[in-house]
Scaffold this active site. Structure first.
Site, PDB file in Angstrom:
ATOM      1  N   ASP A 122      31.043  17.466  68.712  1.00  0.00           N
ATOM      2  CA  ASP A 122      30.825  18.697  68.316  1.00  0.00           C
ATOM      3  C   ASP A 122      31.006  19.715  69.439  1.00  0.00           C
ATOM      4  O   ASP A 122      30.763  19.434  70.585  1.00  0.00           O
ATOM      5  CB  ASP A 122      29.539  18.876  67.693  1.00  0.00           C
ATOM      6  CG  ASP A 122      29.032  20.430  67.256  1.00  0.00           C
ATOM      7  OD1 ASP A 122      29.800  21.079  66.483  1.00  0.00           O
ATOM      8  OD2 ASP A 122      27.869  20.493  67.554  1.00  0.00           O
ATOM      9  N   ASP A 173      29.003  23.774  69.778  1.00  0.00           N
ATOM     10  CA  ASP A 173      28.074  24.398  69.913  1.00  0.00           C
ATOM     11  C   ASP A 173      26.666  23.595  69.925  1.00  0.00           C
ATOM     12  O   ASP A 173      26.626  22.838  68.690  1.00  0.00           O
ATOM     13  CB  ASP A 173      27.928  25.448  68.886  1.00  0.00           C
ATOM     14  CG  ASP A 173      29.188  26.273  68.901  1.00  0.00           C
ATOM     15  OD1 ASP A 173      29.215  27.305  69.874  1.00  0.00           O
ATOM     16  OD2 ASP A 173      30.105  26.411  67.896  1.00  0.00           O
TER      17      ASP A 173
END
Length: 264
Positions: A11, A13
């Site tokens: 991922d 953020d």
């Protein structure tokens, strides 16, 4: 512990990109470079749109092998689109009068464009929080849903209001990685579906993969791969569903997990 890993999904953020410093920790960057030298395939798995892929890679200062984008609804490997699943019109049309009447702010995300219906204080507060790593969308006419594919919505609602929102958006689901908004995709969408499409193309077993994440939209991929790693700064439900919980992103969490599993 030493394991065989052929591919790792990250991922962005809160996982690769710190929400505090708005940059990739030096330890994570070193980890990516070492994994590449070992021949491990490295992928982004994000809710972000391919429209900003160039700026994402510039921000992360690293070129990945492939991309699971829009929470699994649009996936790219070596320039080839392996998955392209938009929200059907019959799911979008009932929502428009509801959000307009209740003045709910929503960002509509296309493959190459992103726009918003209204900008309110909630939106402005989130933009300030995420700083220069986010994107300022502009208000546009929602009639675009009839001429352009919509892959995802960012609904600026509280978690308690998700059920009511989804009642006006049939056959869709909400996933949340931050308090300010929920990602809305089709009911059978998710990062796990995007990863599945990539792995099928590459002939790699999900058991030979790892994934790192911190938000609710990461749960499906953490459960899908062989080893799902939750960041130390992850939401509690994410930690509960992960195979391993590492340290905080700002405390060298990615490097810590990779050392734990003998990959560094």
């Amino acid at each position: 512990m030493k394991i065989m890993v052929k591919a790792i999904f990250f991922d962005i953020d809160g996982t690769l990109l710190s929400m505090k410093t708005h940059r990739v920790p030096d330890s994570a960057r070193r980890a990516l470079e070492e994994l590449r030298r070992k021949g491990i395939k490295l992928f982004l798995a994000t809710g972000r749109s391919p429209a900003w892929l160039g700026s994402i890679e510039g921000m992360l200062d690293f070129k990945f092998d492939g991309y699971v984008m829009l929470n699994g609804q649009y996936c790219i490997f070596e320039g080839q689109v392996l998955r392209d699943v938009a929200i059907p019109l019959e799911s979008l049309e009932p929502l428009i009068p509801y959000i307009e009447e209740n003045k709910i702010s929503c960002e509509f995300v296309e493959e190459g464009h992103m726009y918003i219906n209204i900008i309110n204080d909630r939106v402005l507060a989130f933009r300030e929080k995420i700083g220069g790593t986010g994107y300022d969308t502009h208000v546009e006419d929602l009639s675009r849903i009839y001429s352009h594919k919509t892959y995802q919505l960012l609904a600026y609602i509280d978690e308690k209001d998700e059920d009511e929102f989804l009642a006006h958006m049939p056959n869709c689901k909400a996933m949340r990685w931050c308090p300010e908004f929920a990602d809305i995709v089709i009911a059978d969408g998710g990062k796990d579906k995007g990863i599945e499409a990539l792995l099928n193309h590459l002939g790699i077993s999900k058991n030979d993969c790892m994934a790192f994440g911190d938000g609710g939209n990461d749960i499906s991929m953490l459960e899908y791969v062989g080893i799902g790693v939750a960041m130390g700064n992850a939401n509690p439900p994410v930690k509960e569903r992960a195979d391993f919980v590492t340290k905080d992103i700002d405390d060298d969490g990615i490097e810590y997990a990779l050392r734990h599993f003998g990959l560094m």
